[in-house]
Design a protein around this motif. Sequence first.
Motif, mmCIF file in Angstrom:
data_model
loop_
_atom_site.group_PDB
_atom_site.id
_atom_site.type_symbol
_atom_site.label_atom_id
_atom_site.label_comp_id
_atom_site.label_asym_id
_atom_site.label_seq_id
_atom_site.Cartn_x
_atom_site.Cartn_y
_atom_site.Cartn_z
ATOM 1 N N VAL A 161 -2.555 21.070 37.293
ATOM 2 C CA VAL A 161 -3.680 21.489 36.698
ATOM 3 C C VAL A 161 -3.446 21.274 35.104
ATOM 4 O O VAL A 161 -2.414 21.756 34.672
ATOM 5 N N SER A 162 -4.325 20.904 34.546
ATOM 6 C CA SER A 162 -4.127 20.643 33.050
ATOM 7 C C SER A 162 -5.715 20.595 32.351
ATOM 8 O O SER A 162 -6.556 20.730 33.071
ATOM 9 N N PHE A 163 -5.730 20.741 31.226
ATOM 10 C CA PHE A 163 -7.117 21.207 30.457
ATOM 11 C C PHE A 163 -7.465 19.851 29.888
ATOM 12 O O PHE A 163 -6.974 19.012 29.282
ATOM 13 N N ARG A 164 -8.764 19.433 30.327
ATOM 14 C CA ARG A 164 -9.454 18.196 29.896
ATOM 15 C C ARG A 164 -9.579 18.375 28.473
ATOM 16 O O ARG A 164 -9.690 19.360 27.753
ATOM 17 N N GLU A 165 -9.434 17.262 27.796
ATOM 18 C CA GLU A 165 -9.563 17.256 26.276
ATOM 19 C C GLU A 165 -10.701 17.833 25.642
ATOM 20 O O GLU A 165 -11.838 17.567 26.010
ATOM 21 N N GLY A 166 -10.510 18.678 24.853
ATOM 22 C CA GLY A 166 -11.531 19.114 23.981
ATOM 23 C C GLY A 166 -11.726 20.593 24.794
ATOM 24 O O GLY A 166 -12.555 21.433 24.351
ATOM 25 N N TYR A 167 -11.221 21.065 25.696
ATOM 26 C CA TYR A 167 -11.072 22.321 26.620
ATOM 27 C C TYR A 167 -9.894 23.105 26.573
ATOM 28 O O TYR A 167 -9.839 24.102 27.140
ATOM 29 N N GLU A 168 -8.749 22.674 25.529
ATOM 30 C CA GLU A 168 -7.637 23.373 25.901
ATOM 31 C C GLU A 168 -7.708 24.634 25.282
ATOM 32 O O GLU A 168 -8.379 24.933 24.307
ATOM 33 N N PRO A 169 -6.869 25.653 25.593
ATOM 34 C CA PRO A 169 -7.056 26.686 24.972
ATOM 35 C C PRO A 169 -6.198 26.791 23.513
ATOM 36 O O PRO A 169 -5.381 25.950 23.127
ATOM 37 N N ALA A 170 -7.010 27.433 22.693
ATOM 38 C CA ALA A 170 -6.817 27.305 21.063
ATOM 39 C C ALA A 170 -4.863 27.323 20.830
ATOM 40 O O ALA A 170 -4.638 26.789 20.257
ATOM 41 N N ASP A 171 -4.526 28.367 21.750
ATOM 42 C CA ASP A 171 -3.111 28.537 21.639
ATOM 43 C C ASP A 171 -2.604 28.599 22.803
ATOM 44 O O ASP A 171 -2.756 29.369 23.713
ATOM 45 N N PHE A 172 -1.883 27.174 23.105
ATOM 46 C CA PHE A 172 -1.449 27.083 24.552
ATOM 47 C C PHE A 172 -0.300 27.945 24.959
ATOM 48 O O PHE A 172 -0.236 28.414 25.909
ATOM 49 N N LEU A 230 -9.795 28.397 41.341
ATOM 50 C CA LEU A 230 -10.119 29.383 41.515
ATOM 51 C C LEU A 230 -8.960 30.532 40.729
ATOM 52 O O LEU A 230 -9.312 31.548 40.554
ATOM 53 N N VAL A 231 -7.755 29.936 41.034
ATOM 54 C CA VAL A 231 -6.578 30.887 40.394
ATOM 55 C C VAL A 231 -6.859 30.972 38.730
ATOM 56 O O VAL A 231 -6.900 31.941 38.301
ATOM 57 N N VAL A 232 -7.221 29.697 38.250
ATOM 58 C CA VAL A 232 -7.255 29.665 36.799
ATOM 59 C C VAL A 232 -8.710 30.450 36.424
ATOM 60 O O VAL A 232 -8.612 31.468 35.389
ATOM 61 N N LYS A 233 -9.582 30.312 37.313
ATOM 62 C CA LYS A 233 -10.867 31.082 36.867
ATOM 63 C C LYS A 233 -10.638 32.443 37.061
ATOM 64 O O LYS A 233 -11.222 33.506 36.227
ATOM 65 N N ALA A 234 -9.710 33.103 38.011
ATOM 66 C CA ALA A 234 -9.552 34.412 38.174
ATOM 67 C C ALA A 234 -8.706 35.094 36.827
ATOM 68 O O ALA A 234 -9.045 36.158 36.519
ATOM 69 N N PHE A 235 -8.001 34.159 36.290
ATOM 70 C CA PHE A 235 -7.231 34.566 34.926
ATOM 71 C C PHE A 235 -8.378 34.903 33.895
ATOM 72 O O PHE A 235 -8.598 35.640 33.193
ATOM 73 N N PHE A 236 -9.318 33.704 33.973
ATOM 74 C CA PHE A 236 -10.285 33.750 32.379
ATOM 75 C C PHE A 236 -11.248 35.025 32.881
ATOM 76 O O PHE A 236 -11.480 35.728 32.008
ATOM 77 N N ASP A 237 -11.518 35.406 34.008
ATOM 78 C CA ASP A 237 -12.191 36.349 34.448
ATOM 79 C C ASP A 237 -11.517 37.737 33.972
ATOM 80 O O ASP A 237 -12.127 38.697 33.487
ATOM 81 N N TYR A 238 -10.263 37.913 34.198
ATOM 82 C CA TYR A 238 -9.384 38.905 34.042
ATOM 83 C C TYR A 238 -9.394 39.133 32.376
ATOM 84 O O TYR A 238 -9.507 40.232 31.851
ATOM 85 N N LYS A 239 -9.405 37.968 31.934
ATOM 86 C CA LYS A 239 -9.252 38.084 30.260
ATOM 87 C C LYS A 239 -10.702 38.202 29.674
ATOM 88 O O LYS A 239 -10.759 38.017 28.283
ATOM 89 N N GLN A 240 -11.590 38.127 30.535
ATOM 90 C CA GLN A 240 -13.013 38.221 30.151
ATOM 91 C C GLN A 240 -13.481 37.130 29.190
ATOM 92 O O GLN A 240 -14.268 37.267 28.215
ATOM 93 N N SER A 241 -12.946 35.933 29.491
ATOM 94 C CA SER A 241 -13.608 34.962 28.737
ATOM 95 C C SER A 241 -14.231 33.791 29.625
ATOM 96 O O SER A 241 -13.988 33.890 30.801
ATOM 97 N N GLU A 242 -14.972 32.859 28.988
ATOM 98 C CA GLU A 242 -15.487 31.962 29.582
ATOM 99 C C GLU A 242 -14.734 30.743 30.147
ATOM 100 O O GLU A 242 -13.989 30.205 28.998
ATOM 101 N N LEU A 243 -14.691 29.994 31.550
ATOM 102 C CA LEU A 243 -14.234 28.829 31.751
ATOM 103 C C LEU A 243 -15.283 27.966 32.003
ATOM 104 O O LEU A 243 -15.746 28.080 33.118
#
Lengths: 236, 623
Positions: free
Chosen positions: A116-127, A188-201
Amino acid sequence: MKIRIKFSKTGCVKFMGHLDVMHYFQKAMRRAKVDIKYSEGYSPHQIMSFASPLSLGHTTSGDYFDIEVHSTGTSDEMIKRLNDVMVEGFEVLSYRKLPDDSKAAMSLVAACDYEVSFREGYEPADFEAFKKDFTLFLSQSEINVVKQTKKSERLVDIKPLIYKFNIKDKTIFMQLASGSIENLKPELVVKAFFDYKQSELSQFALLIHRTQMYADAGDEEHRVLIALEDLGEDIL
Amino acid sequence: MRKLALSDEILLTIEKPVRYIGNEVNSVTKDLSKIDIRFAMCFPDVYEIGMSHLGIQILYDMFNKREDVYCERVYSPWVDLDKIMRKQNIPLFAVESQDPVKCFDFLGITLQYEMCYTNILQILELSQIPIWSKDRTNEDPIVIGGGPCVYNPEPIADFFDMFYMGEGETRYYELLDLYKECKKNGFDRHEFLELAAEIPGIYVPAFYDVEYNEDGTIKAMTPNNPHAPKTVRKEILLDMDTELYPDKPVVPFIKVTQDRVVLEIQRGCIRGCRFCQAGQVYRPVRERSLEYLKETAKKMLESTGHEEISLSSLSSSDYSNLKGIVEYLIDEFNGKGINISLPSLRIDAFSLDVMSKVQDIKKSSLTFAPEAGSQRMRDVINKGLTEEIILKGAAEAFHGGWNKVKLYFMLGLPGEKEEDIKGIAELSNAVAKTYYAEIPKEKRNGRVMVTASTSFFVPKPFTPLQWASMFTKEDYLGKARIVNQTMKEQLNHKSLKYNWHEADVTVLEGVFARGDRKIAQVIYTAYQEFGCVYDAWSDFFDNDKWLAAFDKCGIDIEFYTLRERSLDEVFPWDFIDVGVTKDFLKREWNKAMNGIVSPNCREKCQGCGAMTFGGGVCYENKN
């Protein structure tokens, strides 16, 4: 004779849905003159079954389908014949004979490998920070997520369904439970993390590539994963 | 990896993204640096419809056989993508290279039905090409139209730089050579159009002036440029065993309407039904040879991997070696995972026998097209099918095990009386009655099901009925109600089912079919101001918007539909020479009005004029 075929689907054909992929391979069998078996009746169909559908937009280098044939050439020859009639984006990777009593790939799938990787333009600011937080999140003893079904919502612990995990460069590798009993999707795994961090995926954020599918040859205590192609052998 | 014109975000948002990615089996990739002419071939409807069209496959294959030409395909973006493209200002692109259409040398648009006219404007606008021909410059592609609607191109003439009249195989190479030559010497659009107008079959609308009489009819249409001929003659292919047939048609990734190998066995039709435009404009009948068809069928199945092959022609039963080709297909492919589909066969002992071999009788239905309910009316339209033949065919089919029958009829034919309309229900009943009379109770496989469908007749240019008046929407629906009521009164009404079409579209089709250049403004207004597009789709067709557009342009619909046309009226399409003469059509119109039938081409030549092409059925058995 039962044959298992492993294939890749990458590039722009990732926009083809599962049903269209099935039709594509049915036509490819005819173009490559594979001596495939047909069902009886007025509208006969090929004996062909896929291990597991791949979501639209995802890519793979380790998906499978099984066919039955009357006769066949060697594995090398059949791979070449099939690849000669493929379009860009599809490649047949292995063509192996299965024991006569083997079960269909569909019923065997127990786990899958994903990158799994992030599409260009959607990478976390601080990987690096993401890598650290995500790793920490996954090392919890329990990861409860809300799983939505058509009828209800329920809390599920996904931790036991995550078999392996690591991040290398900017790619997240995951081995997840798959199949009809337990099934976990990488998004779903990545989504769970974002939900946990309360940020939008964003729904477009992830690029998901499947690399292998496994059967479980172990017992209830111990999992012994075997790649689906390793249940067959090359025709020489 | 190929770069796509649309972002992943867009492709993952819209319906069926595969429509727009190209890369299909047998699609052609070329090195652009070795190409002199880029041709964008467009079917102005959604991908699944456009990909099902044989004509485009023929031209695509033929153009790409040339090393100096790269032909690519373009379809109408579906409404979801249309919205996004407008919002994000994305130019329409061809599916192969994904390059914008506006960078191409040609944009070819096939005109298969009148209700696609607003989609042409959609294509032009999304391509960022000026909609009106007069506004285009040397930078814009040459917009060329072809297909059956060019037999009256006038309602859309102002949107096109040129039209190709007739079958594409004969003159396109010449046109492309000319273009290449013009490009070499510093391209000038006007000069190219002038030289192109000299090629037989090419019509450049800008080179003709139309004068009107006070009553709105046409006084004269005259060339205003010395390069433009007074009449433009349609082109036809005489060598039917040509190499210009696609051995390797493009195989779509998604299920399309015609998802099979299409084997065109002949062009034209000997029958001369007076309502049928194809039956007149594709004259004379020309057959492909049995050997050619066998070889082509095999090659096409091998190259595509399709699981079905279908014969294509206007009337397959008239192909002189039908038995040969059908037996070949059955022997060679039946039982090998290939389905054989045999449309447009007359129901007789032979066709029933072959159909029982290739389809599941229990599931399939038989189709008859009596087209009119009474014998008198069938004589008017020269449909040589009698009640006796239909009932005999139905009886044979029932004995063969079929118990579903479809019947096709038209309403609104000229001179139609109430008894003709009621005849539709009566004939349907007679078919059902035949079942109960022929098949003893213990052998019946349930109830017989007779489904009658009616469409409303639209008079078309170059047919003997081109002089006929149409009716109002209310009149059409009244006719359908009579059929529906009469159906209910039939003894076997429980075995009968009746479907009819909406009448709004019929009236509009009537205007477009026999319209003149004044109609262009209405189409433009309907598209630009009222947002009409995808009018061939009942979900999107909005009659009120069209009525508003006619109103705004001050165009009277009834002038085109209800008006009686005199035999000496100058029609908008009179400048086209299709071989079949206006004198012949007048003779046939008069015979129609007197209910006199004409024999078919093989029975007795009627001197229609198509002999002038020097081939086909006109010269059969002559040395």
